[in-house]
Scaffold this motif. Structure first.
Motif, PDB file in Angstrom:
ATOM      1  N   GLU A 102      12.855  13.642  13.328  1.00  0.00           N
ATOM      2  CA  GLU A 102      12.900  14.997  13.695  1.00  0.00           C
ATOM      3  C   GLU A 102      13.746  15.471  12.971  1.00  0.00           C
ATOM      4  OE1 GLU A 102      12.496  13.970  18.562  1.00  0.00           O
ATOM      5  OE2 GLU A 102      13.671  15.543  17.784  1.00  0.00           O
ATOM      6  N   VAL A 108       7.793  17.774  11.981  1.00  0.00           N
ATOM      7  CA  VAL A 108       8.178  18.032  13.484  1.00  0.00           C
ATOM      8  C   VAL A 108       9.498  18.866  13.522  1.00  0.00           C
ATOM      9  CG1 VAL A 108       8.974  16.585  15.513  1.00  0.00           C
ATOM     10  CG2 VAL A 108       7.514  15.603  13.915  1.00  0.00           C
ATOM     11  N   VAL A 109       9.273  20.036  14.470  1.00  0.00           N
ATOM     12  CA  VAL A 109      10.243  20.881  14.588  1.00  0.00           C
ATOM     13  C   VAL A 109      10.544  21.076  16.131  1.00  0.00           C
ATOM     14  CG1 VAL A 109      10.962  23.409  14.461  1.00  0.00           C
ATOM     15  CG2 VAL A 109       9.588  21.895  12.541  1.00  0.00           C
ATOM     16  N   ARG A 110      11.948  21.087  16.543  1.00  0.00           N
ATOM     17  CA  ARG A 110      12.384  21.403  18.018  1.00  0.00           C
ATOM     18  C   ARG A 110      12.538  22.740  18.264  1.00  0.00           C
ATOM     19  NH1 ARG A 110      14.587  17.753  21.843  1.00  0.00           N
ATOM     20  NH2 ARG A 110      14.592  16.094  20.465  1.00  0.00           N
ATOM     21  N   HIS A 111      12.085  23.306  19.300  1.00  0.00           N
ATOM     22  CA  HIS A 111      12.255  24.539  19.885  1.00  0.00           C
ATOM     23  C   HIS A 111      12.686  24.361  21.160  1.00  0.00           C
ATOM     24  CE1 HIS A 111       9.774  26.213  16.780  1.00  0.00           C
ATOM     25  NE2 HIS A 111       8.802  25.499  16.920  1.00  0.00           N
ATOM     26  N   PHE A 211       1.841  21.795  19.964  1.00  0.00           N
ATOM     27  CA  PHE A 211       3.008  21.768  20.893  1.00  0.00           C
ATOM     28  C   PHE A 211       3.184  20.728  22.182  1.00  0.00           C
ATOM     29  CE2 PHE A 211       2.255  25.641  18.515  1.00  0.00           C
ATOM     30  CZ  PHE A 211       3.563  25.765  18.016  1.00  0.00           C
ATOM     31  N   ALA A 214       9.566  18.091  24.863  1.00  0.00           N
ATOM     32  CA  ALA A 214      10.370  17.556  24.306  1.00  0.00           C
ATOM     33  C   ALA A 214      11.294  16.845  25.464  1.00  0.00           C
ATOM     34  CB  ALA A 214      11.375  18.194  23.223  1.00  0.00           C
ATOM     35  N   THR A 220      12.265  22.659  26.435  1.00  0.00           N
ATOM     36  CA  THR A 220      12.294  22.298  24.943  1.00  0.00           C
ATOM     37  C   THR A 220      11.063  21.702  24.574  1.00  0.00           C
ATOM     38  OG1 THR A 220      13.027  20.075  25.521  1.00  0.00           O
ATOM     39  CG2 THR A 220      14.901  21.645  24.907  1.00  0.00           C
ATOM     40  N   LEU A 222       8.614  20.029  21.032  1.00  0.00           N
ATOM     41  CA  LEU A 222       8.133  19.799  19.714  1.00  0.00           C
ATOM     42  C   LEU A 222       7.086  20.487  18.912  1.00  0.00           C
ATOM     43  CD1 LEU A 222       8.911  15.933  19.639  1.00  0.00           C
ATOM     44  CD2 LEU A 222      10.512  17.903  19.133  1.00  0.00           C
ATOM     45  N   GLU A 223       7.130  21.143  18.184  1.00  0.00           N
ATOM     46  CA  GLU A 223       5.978  21.611  17.239  1.00  0.00           C
ATOM     47  C   GLU A 223       5.574  20.620  16.076  1.00  0.00           C
ATOM     48  OE1 GLU A 223       4.994  25.054  13.840  1.00  0.00           O
ATOM     49  OE2 GLU A 223       6.603  25.582  15.405  1.00  0.00           O
ATOM     50  N   VAL A 224       4.247  20.003  16.291  1.00  0.00           N
ATOM     51  CA  VAL A 224       4.021  18.920  15.453  1.00  0.00           C
ATOM     52  C   VAL A 224       3.001  19.429  14.433  1.00  0.00           C
ATOM     53  CG1 VAL A 224       3.039  16.573  15.491  1.00  0.00           C
ATOM     54  CG2 VAL A 224       4.445  17.331  17.366  1.00  0.00           C
TER      55      VAL A 224
END
Length: 324
Positions: A102, A108-111, A211, A214, A220, A222-224
């Protein structure tokens, strides 16, 4: 016989062993050296030595033997759950640490935050022509204009571009007024279907970005964008979609088999797996009171007077072998 019964179940009983047990029930006793199947029946608690004669065996009443075997099975399931919980607690500190993938992989971006997640999904849908979604809810949906109105607008914009929307829900939402009102406002190529159980929340845009949650809460995500992962998620959605029952724009009626509704069929499958009422309610997207009402109706249909007997009658009835 205690709860520490061996792991043999009724599937290990050969026809010869069942015949011997039936003979013992009919005669009231057997000689201790009656048959090579005798040791198995003793281990399962179907036979026991007579109190007044060690050379004679007496049969245990079937309902008592079944209750004890089921109780032993429940104890083993409970112990395995406790073992899983201990493993989860042991590894929890490590799981809370950020994964290297991550931190380092741009795929992979966490929002964090509902509004941030909503903006990320809207940006991904700017020029999109396909939206696939899995939407788990409880049977009651609270309409929050701050969340739902922007989602309806961006969905309609996608449909206006000639795109398509496919969404999966739980069966408990097939007649939810809030959900019906949402789809009445959308025009274009939009369809919704339902299943007994679905995965956690999932949004796939143009099969290029997904999406996923998380954490246990919706705060939360994750954008995958890793192609292999998104392809896998899209394939999973497609397979669930083929198994699901249409609910919008035209709803198919769910069949009832031998007095057992599809929802009761799903509950029966979870009951024989040993799940509690609370777990069953959570898995099927209903409150625990509703789950217990369905369990009571199922027991009435099958003529059960206890939880242990219900599991036995479900297995014996063959309803789980039928398509629900």
């Amino acid at each position: 016989m205690s709860g520490d019964a061996p792991h043999e179940g009724t599937d290990t009983l050969r026809a010869e062993a069942l015949d011997l047990y039936a003979r013992a029930l009919a005669q009231g006793h057997l000689p201790a050296s009656a048959d090579e199947e005798t040791p198995l029946l003793l281990r399962l608690g179907l036979l026991r030595p007579a109190d007044d004669d060690s050379a004679r065996l007496e049969p245990v009443a079937p309902h008592l033997a079944l209750h004890r075997l089921l109780r032993a099975s429940e104890d083993r399931v409970a112990e395995e759950r406790r073992r899983q919980e201990r493993l989860a607690e042991t590894l929890a500190p490590l799981l809370r640490a950020p994964e290297p993938a991550e931190r380092d992989c741009p795929c992979v971006v966490r929002h964090a935050g509902t509004e941030h997640i909503g903006r990320a999904i809207s940006e991904a849908m700017d020029d999109a022509t396909e939206l696939l979604a899995v939407q788990p809810y409880r049977s009651y949906i609270r309409f929050d204009p701050a969340v739902h109105e922007p989602a309806i607008r961006r969905d309609q914009a996608l449909l206006d571009r000639g795109g398509r929307i496919r969404a999966l829900y739980q069966h408990t939402l097939r007649h939810a007024p809030t959900l019906a009102a949402r789809y009445e406002r959308l025009t274009g190529d939009v369809e919704a279907r339902s299943l007994d159980e679905i995965t956690d929340r999932l949004v796939i845009v143009d099969r290029t970005v997904a999406f996923i949650p998380a954490g246990p809460e919706r705060s939360t995500a994750l954008e995958v964008r890793h192609p292999a992962i998104v392809t896998f998620l899209g394939t999973t959605f497609d397979r669930l979609w083929r198994l699901a029952t249409p609910m919008y724009p035209e709803a198919d009626r769910q069949p009832t088999l031998n007095g057992i509704t599809p929802r009761q069929h799903a509950i029966a499958a979870l009951l024989v797996e040993g799940h509690t009422d609370a777990v069953i309610a959570d898995r099927l997207g209903m409150n625990i009171r509703t789950a217990r009402e369905h369990i009571a109706r199922l027991a009435a249909v099958l003529g059960s007077s206890s939880r242990a007997q219900l599991g036995y009658l479900i297995a014996r009835s063959g309803i789980l072998d039928q398509e629900g």
